[in-house]
Design a protein around this motif. Sequence first.
Motif, PDB file in Angstrom:
ATOM      1  N   VAL A 107      58.440  28.362  34.609  1.00  0.00           N
ATOM      2  CA  VAL A 107      58.961  29.725  34.648  1.00  0.00           C
ATOM      3  C   VAL A 107      57.944  30.639  33.986  1.00  0.00           C
ATOM      4  O   VAL A 107      57.631  30.482  32.797  1.00  0.00           O
ATOM      5  N   LYS A 108      57.408  31.573  34.767  1.00  0.00           N
ATOM      6  CA  LYS A 108      56.441  32.546  34.264  1.00  0.00           C
ATOM      7  C   LYS A 108      57.190  33.822  33.885  1.00  0.00           C
ATOM      8  O   LYS A 108      57.830  34.450  34.729  1.00  0.00           O
ATOM      9  N   VAL A 109      57.129  34.188  32.610  1.00  0.00           N
ATOM     10  CA  VAL A 109      57.895  35.322  32.095  1.00  0.00           C
ATOM     11  C   VAL A 109      56.922  36.413  31.658  1.00  0.00           C
ATOM     12  O   VAL A 109      56.000  36.159  30.870  1.00  0.00           O
ATOM     13  N   MET A 110      57.107  37.624  32.194  1.00  0.00           N
ATOM     14  CA  MET A 110      56.264  38.744  31.778  1.00  0.00           C
ATOM     15  C   MET A 110      56.523  39.049  30.303  1.00  0.00           C
ATOM     16  O   MET A 110      57.666  39.067  29.855  1.00  0.00           O
ATOM     17  N   ASN A 111      55.447  39.276  29.570  1.00  0.00           N
ATOM     18  CA  ASN A 111      55.594  39.614  28.161  1.00  0.00           C
ATOM     19  C   ASN A 111      56.439  40.868  28.000  1.00  0.00           C
ATOM     20  O   ASN A 111      56.236  41.862  28.714  1.00  0.00           O
ATOM     21  N   GLU A 112      57.382  40.818  27.064  1.00  0.00           N
ATOM     22  CA  GLU A 112      58.371  41.881  26.942  1.00  0.00           C
ATOM     23  C   GLU A 112      57.719  43.227  26.636  1.00  0.00           C
ATOM     24  O   GLU A 112      58.212  44.267  27.046  1.00  0.00           O
ATOM     25  N   SER A 113      56.594  43.215  25.939  1.00  0.00           N
ATOM     26  CA  SER A 113      55.923  44.469  25.599  1.00  0.00           C
ATOM     27  C   SER A 113      55.433  45.213  26.824  1.00  0.00           C
ATOM     28  O   SER A 113      55.145  46.410  26.772  1.00  0.00           O
ATOM     29  N   LEU A 114      55.313  44.499  27.973  1.00  0.00           N
ATOM     30  CA  LEU A 114      54.809  45.111  29.203  1.00  0.00           C
ATOM     31  C   LEU A 114      55.927  45.400  30.199  1.00  0.00           C
ATOM     32  O   LEU A 114      55.652  45.926  31.278  1.00  0.00           O
ATOM     33  N   SER A 115      57.142  45.046  29.860  1.00  0.00           N
ATOM     34  CA  SER A 115      58.233  45.171  30.828  1.00  0.00           C
ATOM     35  C   SER A 115      58.558  46.610  31.178  1.00  0.00           C
ATOM     36  O   SER A 115      59.207  46.876  32.186  1.00  0.00           O
ATOM     37  N   HIS A 116      58.097  47.566  30.366  1.00  0.00           N
ATOM     38  CA  HIS A 116      58.346  48.978  30.653  1.00  0.00           C
ATOM     39  C   HIS A 116      57.136  49.651  31.309  1.00  0.00           C
ATOM     40  O   HIS A 116      57.179  50.853  31.578  1.00  0.00           O
ATOM     41  N   ASP A 117      56.073  48.873  31.516  1.00  0.00           N
ATOM     42  CA  ASP A 117      54.874  49.407  32.170  1.00  0.00           C
ATOM     43  C   ASP A 117      55.012  49.185  33.675  1.00  0.00           C
ATOM     44  O   ASP A 117      54.992  48.053  34.153  1.00  0.00           O
ATOM     45  N   ARG A 118      55.140  50.271  34.426  1.00  0.00           N
ATOM     46  CA  ARG A 118      55.384  50.151  35.870  1.00  0.00           C
ATOM     47  C   ARG A 118      54.251  49.430  36.582  1.00  0.00           C
ATOM     48  O   ARG A 118      54.478  48.683  37.541  1.00  0.00           O
ATOM     49  N   ASP A 119      53.018  49.667  36.127  1.00  0.00           N
ATOM     50  CA  ASP A 119      51.884  49.026  36.784  1.00  0.00           C
ATOM     51  C   ASP A 119      51.945  47.506  36.642  1.00  0.00           C
ATOM     52  O   ASP A 119      51.686  46.764  37.594  1.00  0.00           O
ATOM     53  N   PHE A 120      52.313  47.032  35.472  1.00  0.00           N
ATOM     54  CA  PHE A 120      52.399  45.592  35.277  1.00  0.00           C
ATOM     55  C   PHE A 120      53.586  45.002  36.019  1.00  0.00           C
ATOM     56  O   PHE A 120      53.516  43.887  36.541  1.00  0.00           O
ATOM     57  N   VAL A 121      54.675  45.744  36.058  1.00  0.00           N
ATOM     58  CA  VAL A 121      55.833  45.256  36.806  1.00  0.00           C
ATOM     59  C   VAL A 121      55.478  45.131  38.281  1.00  0.00           C
ATOM     60  O   VAL A 121      55.847  44.154  38.944  1.00  0.00           O
ATOM     61  N   ARG A 122      54.759  46.114  38.818  1.00  0.00           N
ATOM     62  CA  ARG A 122      54.333  46.054  40.227  1.00  0.00           C
ATOM     63  C   ARG A 122      53.386  44.883  40.458  1.00  0.00           C
ATOM     64  O   ARG A 122      53.462  44.206  41.469  1.00  0.00           O
ATOM     65  N   ARG A 123      52.485  44.664  39.508  1.00  0.00           N
ATOM     66  CA  ARG A 123      51.543  43.559  39.651  1.00  0.00           C
ATOM     67  C   ARG A 123      52.284  42.222  39.629  1.00  0.00           C
ATOM     68  O   ARG A 123      51.975  41.309  40.402  1.00  0.00           O
ATOM     69  N   PHE A 124      53.261  42.097  38.752  1.00  0.00           N
ATOM     70  CA  PHE A 124      54.055  40.878  38.661  1.00  0.00           C
ATOM     71  C   PHE A 124      54.819  40.648  39.965  1.00  0.00           C
ATOM     72  O   PHE A 124      54.861  39.536  40.499  1.00  0.00           O
ATOM     73  N   ALA A 125      55.402  41.729  40.500  1.00  0.00           N
ATOM     74  CA  ALA A 125      56.138  41.614  41.759  1.00  0.00           C
ATOM     75  C   ALA A 125      55.196  41.306  42.914  1.00  0.00           C
ATOM     76  O   ALA A 125      55.565  40.587  43.855  1.00  0.00           O
ATOM     77  N   ARG A 126      53.971  41.841  42.860  1.00  0.00           N
ATOM     78  CA  ARG A 126      53.008  41.580  43.938  1.00  0.00           C
ATOM     79  C   ARG A 126      52.646  40.102  43.990  1.00  0.00           C
ATOM     80  O   ARG A 126      52.484  39.523  45.058  1.00  0.00           O
ATOM     81  N   GLU A 127      52.490  39.475  42.812  1.00  0.00           N
ATOM     82  CA  GLU A 127      52.191  38.051  42.795  1.00  0.00           C
ATOM     83  C   GLU A 127      53.323  37.259  43.438  1.00  0.00           C
ATOM     84  O   GLU A 127      53.085  36.343  44.228  1.00  0.00           O
ATOM     85  N   ALA A 128      54.572  37.617  43.103  1.00  0.00           N
ATOM     86  CA  ALA A 128      55.707  36.910  43.684  1.00  0.00           C
ATOM     87  C   ALA A 128      55.763  37.100  45.193  1.00  0.00           C
ATOM     88  O   ALA A 128      56.011  36.151  45.949  1.00  0.00           O
ATOM     89  N   LYS A 129      55.478  38.323  45.638  1.00  0.00           N
ATOM     90  CA  LYS A 129      55.525  38.606  47.075  1.00  0.00           C
ATOM     91  C   LYS A 129      54.427  37.848  47.813  1.00  0.00           C
ATOM     92  O   LYS A 129      54.660  37.270  48.887  1.00  0.00           O
ATOM     93  N   ALA A 130      53.213  37.853  47.245  1.00  0.00           N
ATOM     94  CA  ALA A 130      52.097  37.165  47.898  1.00  0.00           C
ATOM     95  C   ALA A 130      52.366  35.666  47.994  1.00  0.00           C
ATOM     96  O   ALA A 130      52.117  35.039  49.024  1.00  0.00           O
ATOM     97  N   ALA A 131      52.875  35.080  46.890  1.00  0.00           N
ATOM     98  CA  ALA A 131      53.129  33.641  46.899  1.00  0.00           C
ATOM     99  C   ALA A 131      54.312  33.280  47.784  1.00  0.00           C
ATOM    100  O   ALA A 131      54.345  32.190  48.375  1.00  0.00           O
ATOM    101  N   ALA A 132      55.285  34.187  47.901  1.00  0.00           N
ATOM    102  CA  ALA A 132      56.499  33.876  48.657  1.00  0.00           C
ATOM    103  C   ALA A 132      56.231  33.731  50.151  1.00  0.00           C
ATOM    104  O   ALA A 132      56.942  32.989  50.836  1.00  0.00           O
TER     105      ALA A 132
END
Length: 536
Positions: free
Chosen positions: A40-65
């Motif tokens: 389970v890969k968990v985004m660091n909580e300090s970055l959870s409010h950064d939209r750019d990092f959230v988008r990057r995290f979602a992009r990885e999931a979308k690409a792998a899916a």
Amino acid sequence: MPLEGKILGGRYEILRRLGGGGMATVYLAQDQFLQRQVAVKVMNESLSHDRDFVRRFAREAKAAAIMSHSNVVNVYDVGREGSVHYMVMEYMEGASLIDLIEGRGALSEKEAVSVTIQICDGLAHAHEKGIVHRDIKPHNIMSTAGGQFKLGDFGISRLNGASTITQTGFVMGSVHYFSPEQAKGRNISHQSDLYSLGVVLFYMVTGKLPYDGEEAIAIALKHLQEPIPDPRLWKPELSEGLCHVITRSMAKSTDERYQTAEEMKADLERALTGFWQGTQPFAIPPEPEITKYGLSEGESSYSSGSIPSRMKKSGRNASRARRPWQRKRLWFAIGIALLLFIFVVNAIQGAGNDPIEAYRDPVTEQQQADTGDSEGPEEEIQTEEPEPDREKADKKPEEESAQGNPAQPPEEEKPENEGYNWQQDRPSGADNSSFRSFSRSGSGGSYDVQVDVNVPPEQQVRYDVYLSDRNGKQTVSRNNPVQVDGDGQNFTRVSFPVSSDMPDGDGIIKIRLYRIDPGSDSEVDATEYLLEQIGG
């Protein structure tokens, strides 16, 4: 906040921490529904409010899916619980490639080629889906308990496009594995992944990085400017075929590099089986003899620019050892000067020590004999000026210029904006039986394309991007796949992103669409559309 013992999504029980970085932390978890261990890969909580990092995290999931391949780490699920963003992935029980190399040192040629072939398979699948990984490195290559290698971490990948060297303040990719186009901050293609894989292969068989330095910018410049080091400086027993693969995959120009992962894999298989037939990619220099004055005469310089430690000298001897050609050039010049001096002295002596007699013009003497003129006083010889050449004076200025007349000013150079006529490359924009109703939005090298496509289900749709400006026509990217779900009977609306370099001044950017006939691998119904025109 520690997550050990917590349950995410009502099913994933966090067992222990496996590792982490600046963006995310990876935990070992138990899937209570399927009774299997997962990562389970968990985004660091300090970055959870950064939209750019959230988008990057979602992009990885979308690409792998959208991928499903035995050499790509599978992503099973993605979710969010409060401020915790997480991704559930296949648990890789084996070591990462970087841990393997750092623990054991350089791998054998056979083992390194086997790993690279597996990653080529994974990349070919990703590229077929229109995904460029952009961060190929040993840290992102993991193994199973059975020794199978898989490619993971698609966090900075892009679909059918590319990006610059930085984005949201972070380096896109690892500088030791950068392609030259990544180092320039240019748009990148599938071939950037192949360059990075070539660097990984170099590292696997030598245990050394081809380019290193104290500063990231210095390493990036080496990717741009320095020749590829010969891996046989560290491992002389490496085969010719393997060295050829490294050389071609790490070519500075994308035109000289492998065009597809399948092409690179084919050369690797030939190198592995020993059926390689090719040219020598590197010339191994002979062992130079070191004397008290440096290297012996006849030495060879290493094309890589990397000098083994036994050749590293300091002081005056090192300078002399590095420049034997300068000593040869000096003696050659001295010899020529002596020959010229002897020739002049002999000429003067042959004329009776009379320098005027030695250089008397025989044509002038003959004219004087015909007219009955005697030799005349010395002053007349010294001050006589030849009669102007009227035939030469009557020549047209352009003729004199062609004969190198120094008095004629050089032809004025054309201004830069009068170079290549890029207008001739404007696309027709004609629809055909496979493509129609083209439209696009965006500008500045980033576009969203929409087009109606009608192709049989078994055929692929691909596109190339070209740029034409005053410097000429150049290829931005080729053989980019387009995902089409059609029945071959009706047109289907397809949308996809396209990225491109920008013209140098006025120019155009165009896209060429076509489908591939699986029977002949030929291009069918090719047509071109305009993406953007700058000026003109």
